[in-house]
Design an enzyme around this catalytic site. Structure first.
Site, short mmCIF file in Angstrom:
data_model
loop_
_atom_site.label_atom_id
_atom_site.label_comp_id
_atom_site.label_asym_id
_atom_site.label_seq_id
_atom_site.Cartn_x
_atom_site.Cartn_y
_atom_site.Cartn_z
N GLY A 182 37.75 -5.84 -23.31
CA GLY A 182 38.01 -5.11 -24.53
C GLY A 182 37.97 -5.73 -25.84
N GLY A 228 38.12 -4.11 -29.71
CA GLY A 228 39.29 -3.13 -29.90
C GLY A 228 40.04 -3.76 -30.95
N GLN A 229 41.03 -2.94 -31.26
CA GLN A 229 41.94 -3.08 -32.31
C GLN A 229 42.61 -4.48 -32.07
OE1 GLN A 229 45.60 -0.92 -32.43
NE2 GLN A 229 45.97 -1.51 -34.77
N ILE A 275 32.54 -3.06 -23.23
CA ILE A 275 31.67 -1.91 -22.82
C ILE A 275 30.47 -1.94 -23.78
CG2 ILE A 275 32.61 -0.13 -23.71
CD1 ILE A 275 32.21 1.05 -20.81
N TYR A 285 47.79 7.84 -20.10
CA TYR A 285 47.75 6.39 -20.56
C TYR A 285 49.05 5.90 -19.83
CZ TYR A 285 48.39 2.49 -23.95
OH TYR A 285 48.69 1.57 -24.51
N LYS A 311 49.64 3.06 -17.17
CA LYS A 311 49.91 1.46 -17.63
C LYS A 311 51.29 1.10 -16.75
CE LYS A 311 48.12 -0.82 -20.64
NZ LYS A 311 47.42 -1.69 -20.76
N1 SER Z 1 49.67 2.33 -29.91
C1 SER Z 1 49.73 2.90 -28.73
C2 SER Z 1 49.33 4.31 -28.66
O1 SER Z 1 49.59 5.15 -29.45
C3 SER Z 1 51.10 2.70 -27.96
O2 SER Z 1 50.92 1.67 -27.03
O3 SER Z 1 48.64 4.73 -27.67
#
Ligand code: SER
Length: 316
Positions: free
Chosen positions: A7, A10-11, A34, A139, A143
């Site tokens: 990843g 990403g940010q 990816i 999510y 996690k």
């Molecule tokens: N920044 C994330 C989200 O908003 C939370 O860990 O999904």
């Protein structure tokens, strides 16, 4: 010695790579994702979908990988729209990384967890490391499973898996859009661009947050920490400050007096309402010396300073 990052674009990955190259040198860093965006990079890149177990193993062997920063994930808001993909990337992907690391002798695996592991049955304030984790999003569910799998691999296979629970992360180098806390980045960006902002959370929704330079330092500190002192795998809560959209709007108005925000909550309000407003970071401070350089006001000023130069690039 090679550090592989999943990843990577990403940010978090974008900024972690810059730091890893500074610490380790470019020849020791392998960026995977990816898709690899066009560009000249000072490190090697490889395409990797973390749901592909064989490809993970192939890359670990090909590059003699010794540490993995596993950042590939589908965040909370996008995960509600792409549940299958969130399950596959976040859960199967993490299981794949852990199994490959164990089987191929990778020394350390670093995985960020999140405030998304909490749910509305978790206490709202000052949440400790060990608490109720009954999240209400795909999510969060994936996690929590990643946290449990990481502890399991530590205990059962002595795999060195480490991490932190990130709060909402604020940064100017990428435009995040898949999370619930990303309104904060957007609001600052719109204020700097001289536009009004429509916020998808209610004004009084307080969430724990942190500025990206501190978030990167935290992940690097956990990576380099004395393993003997780490009592947890990914369960280290970290945050720098908590604020609401209204508090951010007010702070932005001290820089841009005409700035205005409209509040039109959508499905992301439900996600935010299920998360705590503040976390207890005591364990992270005690076990590996967690600290932050930026408070709420200095984060906002620094974001504005950097975005003022980038305005055209980020214009929607
Ligand atoms: N920044 C994330 C989200 O908003 C939370 O860990 O999904």
């Amino acid at each position: 010695m090679t550090i592989m990052v999943t990843g990577s674009f990403g940010q978090v990955g974008t900024e972690l790579l810059e730091s890893l190259v500074q610490i380790q040198g470019h020849s020791e860093v392998l960026a995977t994702d990816i898709r690899i965006p066009d560009g000249d990079y000072e490190f090697e890149t490889e395409v990797l979908d973390v749901t592909d177990q064989e490809r993970i193993r192939y890359l670990i062997k090909k590059h003699s990988v010794t540490s993995i920063f596993h950042l590939a994930a589908i965040l909370s808001a996008l995960g509600e729209r792409m549940q299958d993909r969130a399950f596959d990337v976040n859960l199967t992907g993490t299981f794949n990384i852990l199994k490959a690391a164990r089987d191929l002798g990778v020394e350390k695996v670093i995985i960020p967890s999140t405030i998304g592991v909490f749910g509305s049955e978790t206490p709202r304030e000052n949440v400790p490391a060990v608490t109720v984790e009954r999240p209400e999003t795909m999510y969060g569910i994936t996690k929590v499973a990643a946290e449990l799998l990481s502890s399991y691999f530590r205990r059962s296979f002595s795999l060195d898996v480490r991490g932190v629970r990130y709060p909402g992360l604020i940064s100017y180098k990428t435009v995040p859009s898949a999370g619930t806390t990303d309104y904060a980045v957007d609001m600052i960006r719109y204020a700097v661009a001289g536009k009004g902002y429509v916020c998808y959370l209610k004004p009084d929704t307080v969430l724990p947050m942190m500025y990206m330079p501190d978030a990167i330092n935290a992940l690097l500190n956990v990576w380099l920490a004395d393993g003997e002192k780490l009592r947890y795998a990914l369960e280290y809560n970290i945050q720098a400050f908590s604020f609401s959209p209204a508090m951010l709007e007010k702070e932005l108005r001290t820089h841009f007096p005409d700035f205005r925000v409209d509040y039109r909550p959508d499905y992301r309000q439900g996600i935010a309402d299920s998360w705590p407003s503040s976390l207890d970071v005591t364990d992270a401070v005690r076990d590996w010396g967690f600290s932050c350089d930026y408070d709420f006001k200095t984060m906002v000023s620094d974001m504005i300073e950097h975005l003022e130069g980038k305005q055209t690039h980020w214009e929607k």
